[in-house]
Motif scaffolding. Sequence first.
Motif, PDB file in Angstrom:
ATOM      1  N   THR A 116       0.779  -1.113  -0.050  1.00 43.39           N
ATOM      2  CA  THR A 116      -0.082   0.052  -0.092  1.00 43.39           C
ATOM      3  C   THR A 116       0.934   1.297   0.022  1.00 43.39           C
ATOM      4  O   THR A 116       0.464   2.376   0.030  1.00 43.39           O
ATOM      5  CB  THR A 116      -0.758   0.021   1.302  1.00 43.39           C
ATOM      6  N   VAL A 117       2.057   1.197   0.068  1.00 44.47           N
ATOM      7  CA  VAL A 117       3.079   2.357   0.231  1.00 44.47           C
ATOM      8  C   VAL A 117       3.518   2.769  -1.242  1.00 44.47           C
ATOM      9  O   VAL A 117       3.811   1.947  -2.131  1.00 44.47           O
ATOM     10  CB  VAL A 117       4.329   1.912   1.027  1.00 44.47           C
ATOM     11  N   PRO A 118       3.037   3.989  -1.560  1.00 44.24           N
ATOM     12  CA  PRO A 118       3.688   4.563  -2.805  1.00 44.24           C
ATOM     13  C   PRO A 118       4.889   4.616  -2.875  1.00 44.24           C
ATOM     14  O   PRO A 118       5.756   5.141  -2.072  1.00 44.24           O
ATOM     15  CB  PRO A 118       3.189   6.141  -3.103  1.00 44.24           C
ATOM     16  N   LEU A 119       5.772   3.788  -3.951  1.00 46.20           N
ATOM     17  CA  LEU A 119       7.229   3.924  -4.149  1.00 46.20           C
ATOM     18  C   LEU A 119       7.560   4.983  -5.148  1.00 46.20           C
ATOM     19  O   LEU A 119       6.737   5.026  -6.352  1.00 46.20           O
ATOM     20  CB  LEU A 119       7.520   2.729  -4.477  1.00 46.20           C
ATOM     21  N   PRO A 120       8.774   5.653  -4.980  1.00 46.16           N
ATOM     22  CA  PRO A 120       9.244   6.623  -6.289  1.00 46.16           C
ATOM     23  C   PRO A 120       9.642   5.623  -7.252  1.00 46.16           C
ATOM     24  O   PRO A 120       9.926   4.690  -7.247  1.00 46.16           O
ATOM     25  CB  PRO A 120      10.320   7.230  -5.520  1.00 46.16           C
ATOM     26  N   GLN A 121       9.983   6.291  -8.560  1.00 44.02           N
ATOM     27  CA  GLN A 121      10.380   5.608  -9.586  1.00 44.02           C
ATOM     28  C   GLN A 121      11.673   5.654  -9.683  1.00 44.02           C
ATOM     29  O   GLN A 121      12.388   5.121 -10.488  1.00 44.02           O
ATOM     30  CB  GLN A 121       9.787   6.306 -11.092  1.00 44.02           C
ATOM     31  N   ASP A 122      12.400   6.763  -9.021  1.00 46.15           N
ATOM     32  CA  ASP A 122      13.706   6.883  -9.223  1.00 46.15           C
ATOM     33  C   ASP A 122      14.528   6.832  -7.626  1.00 46.15           C
ATOM     34  O   ASP A 122      13.767   7.015  -6.640  1.00 46.15           O
ATOM     35  CB  ASP A 122      14.129   8.381  -9.600  1.00 46.15           C
ATOM     36  N   ASN A 123      15.887   6.608  -7.805  1.00 44.07           N
ATOM     37  CA  ASN A 123      16.532   6.332  -6.467  1.00 44.07           C
ATOM     38  C   ASN A 123      15.936   5.399  -5.614  1.00 44.07           C
ATOM     39  O   ASN A 123      15.870   5.477  -4.359  1.00 44.07           O
ATOM     40  CB  ASN A 123      16.603   7.928  -5.700  1.00 44.07           C
ATOM     41  N   ILE A 124      15.713   4.426  -6.157  1.00 48.29           N
ATOM     42  CA  ILE A 124      15.148   3.164  -5.405  1.00 48.29           C
ATOM     43  C   ILE A 124      15.772   2.158  -6.189  1.00 48.29           C
ATOM     44  O   ILE A 124      15.830   1.725  -7.599  1.00 48.29           O
ATOM     45  CB  ILE A 124      13.658   3.054  -5.315  1.00 48.29           C
ATOM     46  N   TRP A 125      16.221   1.095  -5.488  1.00 44.64           N
ATOM     47  CA  TRP A 125      16.912  -0.174  -5.773  1.00 44.64           C
ATOM     48  C   TRP A 125      16.371  -1.440  -5.137  1.00 44.64           C
ATOM     49  O   TRP A 125      15.826  -1.136  -4.008  1.00 44.64           O
ATOM     50  CB  TRP A 125      18.394  -0.125  -5.740  1.00 44.64           C
ATOM     51  N   ASN A 126      16.415  -2.578  -5.540  1.00 46.58           N
ATOM     52  CA  ASN A 126      16.094  -3.857  -5.138  1.00 46.58           C
ATOM     53  C   ASN A 126      16.950  -4.838  -5.605  1.00 46.58           C
ATOM     54  O   ASN A 126      17.437  -5.063  -6.610  1.00 46.58           O
ATOM     55  CB  ASN A 126      14.584  -4.144  -5.518  1.00 46.58           C
TER      56      ASN A 126
END
Length: 206
Positions: free
Chosen positions: A75-85
Amino acid sequence: MRRGRRPAGAAVMGAVAVATAVLGATPAGAVSVPSAAAQMPGFLEPSDMPPDPFSAWYGSSGPSDGPYSPLCAETVPLPQDNIWNATYSTPETAAGSQVSVVLLTEAEAIAFGAQVEAAVAGCEARMEQDQPNRPVTFWDHGQLNVEEGAHVYGIGFQGGWSYQNQLVSVGRDGNTVTVVSWESNWGNPPVDAFKATTVTAVNKLY
């Protein structure tokens, strides 16, 4: 501390209030990230995951950039940038992941971490609403003293094949939040080993 069907505690609700106050200036669902590309934080190695009684871990993907919803945080909105997995797995028994987000400021990182924790704390209620006849048990495994802190949670429920155990942790170092997960339907959850994995994950960020 184990608990069954109980509303989220005051600490989580207070964190939600902080998140609302800090993120209230941004559009609904938006998460601010640095305008320039941030440096990718450090990530867990497969061998950092809790030891599996049946086989070794291997890295099945990443780390790569892009959104990836952690367990119980859909349910948490995630950014499109500066996110890695990155995702991890064993051949048969277990799976895991790590998601790290670099925010614009430390205050926004605090707020984003609070959003994730609130989502995890509400996971039990959402799962029981989706499947009312499936009991879900939620555990708060407590705080960890690493960098700016980390919090470990556990979820247990009857899955399609057998009883499913999940562990999720949320940690922060400065303006970076990392979320680590583990799940398996074999045996008891390795809580102490997962706490060690979480400490390693937060320490490896920078």
